[in-house]
Design an enzyme around this catalytic site. Structure first.
Site, PDB file in Angstrom:
ATOM      1  N   LYS A 143     -43.647 -29.003  15.676  1.00  0.00           N
ATOM      2  CA  LYS A 143     -42.991 -27.772  16.131  1.00  0.00           C
ATOM      3  C   LYS A 143     -41.527 -28.078  16.396  1.00  0.00           C
ATOM      4  O   LYS A 143     -41.183 -29.180  16.876  1.00  0.00           O
ATOM      5  CB  LYS A 143     -43.688 -27.313  17.420  1.00  0.00           C
ATOM      6  CG  LYS A 143     -43.238 -25.975  17.982  1.00  0.00           C
ATOM      7  CD  LYS A 143     -44.095 -25.648  19.210  1.00  0.00           C
ATOM      8  CE  LYS A 143     -43.706 -24.322  19.828  1.00  0.00           C
ATOM      9  NZ  LYS A 143     -44.526 -24.038  21.027  1.00  0.00           N
ATOM     10  N   SER A 189     -46.586 -19.559  20.807  1.00  0.00           N
ATOM     11  CA  SER A 189     -45.313 -19.714  20.147  1.00  0.00           C
ATOM     12  C   SER A 189     -45.320 -20.774  19.037  1.00  0.00           C
ATOM     13  O   SER A 189     -44.316 -20.898  18.321  1.00  0.00           O
ATOM     14  CB  SER A 189     -44.241 -20.071  21.179  1.00  0.00           C
ATOM     15  OG  SER A 189     -44.570 -21.280  21.807  1.00  0.00           O
ATOM     16  N   SER A 217     -49.634 -21.410  24.022  1.00  0.00           N
ATOM     17  CA  SER A 217     -48.892 -21.443  22.758  1.00  0.00           C
ATOM     18  C   SER A 217     -49.427 -22.385  21.690  1.00  0.00           C
ATOM     19  O   SER A 217     -48.890 -22.418  20.594  1.00  0.00           O
ATOM     20  CB  SER A 217     -47.424 -21.793  23.024  1.00  0.00           C
ATOM     21  OG  SER A 217     -46.804 -20.715  23.683  1.00  0.00           O
TER      22      SER A 217
END
Lengths: 95, 477
Positions: free
Chosen positions: B74, B149, B173
């Site tokens: 990420k 997210s 997330s």
């Protein structure tokens, strides 16, 4: 709650909103904060606040707190918007 | 094929690391074009790594348990020399000055990082719609959200672009996009994985964790990245011992007690997901588990309120560093330094980030600190005690991950509070530090993935994989 002081909070947060944005953010924040007010239903008179999000409080080992040289200072200075003569340069603050 | 078997093939010489990458690159390129999974791809860097690993193998040198495996991280985790944007204009041109501990451990184990995945800006969002670089799309239906997210990491694994990925979880997330995309996603016990090199959103809530297609693969990635790190003062120090997620994988769940909190099965949960939880419970009973359907987590209704005080409060402090001075976006419009701060931040941050900074600043401001932040931290402590009571009765909690399956892109974007309420089942793990995992449990009547959530005691992470493995077998059948 009808309105929050967007100007005051924005100043603390170092943000700046247009007049239209202020109305929009104020109404959004009022709605969110009204929802959050439901926490007043919970009796916390004899509760202390959480210190560490787990079961075992952390025991910090002073030996782990060593001062290290950052291996490549250039990696930090080369990404600055304005770096020169050993300083991060900004607009002057003293007249 | 499990990652373990692919690595065995590579080490035997049946395939090379370069072969694996050459096979997967077309998939990455096509998939990324369709789904917007990556912010930065570094194919050349990945190929150099693969060549280096192939040389090490052919000269008889030892390489790690993820040798040659293409992975993604990420874009809020630093990898030296590569961009780390956090999905934001504020860090659009920021180059990582060092490597995060979890990312370093992946590379030391031989993984080949192919790029940095798309995400909600500064990890603030549950849908994958809040990135400066455009939304990621759900591989199962590109008109739907992938969850957030860690949207890009989940979608990249689900689409077969990479074999594993890292995400971060502050309020759900990892678990939410795992559920939406039909993959395994796990938030470890707070402190199990180092946060050194993870760009901070809310420091008492953030944790790095794995995405993978299978429970075994996720366990292997967690084993690689876990462990005490002196560079992270919140990293759990268990006196030299790190729980091994692989160790208990096939131990079975006979006699284990699993609770379903009644508050999680109430109004607001979709019928498909409610039924799937019940089907899973019946399947686990056949395997010898004891299901308790009446456990109570009485403070569940307050978890979103507690989270949306504490997370924005911590975020407002953590994001104060973005002032355009040492790194990040600097506005050209300011007439003095104060103007520079305000305009850089106003122009550099997106709407959701600014909204949360405002909430957090308000909650911490003079006259409101006791009523909001202190109150929330006290309720948080009561929530922890609630879970401790439940874990005296059961070993695991079986719960939904989300109230519904993936919704349409744009459906909830104009109503922030509606979006926040979607976090009802996931925020408790972050607030209490407990480990939680979402695993795929089939699809709903529209063909969209359903994820169900498993929670256990602190540092009981290996046994969470044991339970997850049994549920995986139910749905394989």
């Amino acid at each position: 709650m009808d309105r929050i002081d967007v100007d005051k909070i924005a100043e603390l947060a170092r943000l700046e909103f247009s007049e239209d944005e202020k109305d929009r953010i104020s109404s959004q924040l009022v709605k969110i904060l009204d929802y959050i007010d439901n926490l007043n239903e919970v009796n916390t008179d004899t509760t202390s606040e959480m210190v560490y999000p787990g079961e075992t409080p952390q025991k910090l080992n002073p030996e782990d707190d060593k001062l290290d040289e950052f291996p490549c200072i250039e990696n930090l200075t080369s990404i600055a918007p304005d770096f020169g003569e050993g300083h991060f340069r900004v607009k002057k603050v003293i007249d | 094929m499990p990652i373990r078997e692919i690595v065995e093939q590579i080490k035997r010489g049946d395939k090379s690391c370069k072969d694996i990458l050459n096979d997967i690159f077309p998939r990455i390129e096509q998939g990324h074009k369709k789904l917007n999974t990556f912010i930065t791809l570094f194919i050349d860097r990945a190929m150099e790594r693969a060549e280096k690993l192939d040389k090490m193998i052919s000269s008889g040198k030892e390489t790690g348990c993820l040798t040659g495996i293409p992975v993604a991280i990420k874009d809020n985790m630093l990898l030296e020399g590569t961009p780390t944007t956090c999905g934001s204009k504020m860090l659009e041109n920021y180059i990582s000055p060092y490597t995060a501990t979890a990312v370093r451990k992946l590379e030391e184990a031989g993984a080949v990082i192919v790029g940095k995945t798309n995400m909600d800006e500064f990890a603030m969002g549950s849908s994958g719609e809040n990135s400066f670089f455009g939304p990621t799309k759900n591989p199962h239906d590109p008109a739907k959200i992938p969850g957030g997210s860690s949207s890009g990491s989940a979608a990249a694994v689900a689409d077969g672009q990479v074999m594993a990925a890292l995400g971060s979880d502050t309020g759900g997330s990892i678990r939410q996009p795992a559920a939406m995309c039909g993959v395994v996603g796990m938030k470890p016990t707070y402190g199990f994985v180092s946060r050194y090199g993870l760009v901070a959103f809310a420091s008492s809530l953030d944790q790095i964790g794995p995405f993978a297609s299978t429970v075994e693969d996720a366990a292997l990635v967690l084993k690689v990245i876990a462990g005490h790190d002196p560079k992270d003062s919140t990293s759990g120090n268990l006196g030299g011992w790190t729980p091994d997620p692989i160790l208990k994988l096939d131990k079975g769940i006979e006699g284990r007690k699993i609770g379903i909190p009644k508050e999680y099965m109430a109004e607001g949960l979709s019928d498909d997901i409610r039924q799937r939880i019940e089907d899973t419970a019946k399947g686990l009973e056949k395997k010898g588990a004891i299901i308790k359907r009446d456990i109570s987590l009485s403070l569940t209704d307050y978890s979103v309120a507690v989270y949306y005080i504490i997370a924005p409060a911590e975020a407002s402090a953590n994001l104060a560093r973005y002032d355009g001075v040492k790194y990040g976006y600097r506005s050209m419009q300011g007439k003095d330094l104060q103007d520079d701060y305000k305009l850089s931040r106003q122009e550099g941050f997106g709407d959701e980030v600014k909204r949360r900074i405002m909430i957090g600043t308000y909650a911490l401001s003079s006259g409101y600190y006791d009523a909001y932040y202190l109150k929330a931290q006290k309720v948080r402590e009561l929530m922890k005690k609630d879970f401790m009571k439940v874990f005296n009765e059961v070993d695991f909690i079986l719960a939904p991950t989300t109230p519904s399956t993936a919704f349409e892109i744009g459906e909830k974007i104009d109503d922030p509070l509606q979006m926040y309420l979607f976090d009802i089942y996931t925020t408790s793990c972050n607030l209490t530090g407990l480990p939680g995992m979402s695993i795929p449990a089939g699809k709903d009547s529209n063909g969209l993935p359903i994820g169900i959530q498993l929670i256990t005691r602190w540092y009981n992470d290996p046994h969470l994989f044991t339970l997850a493995k049994e549920i995986e077998k139910i749905y394989e059948q």
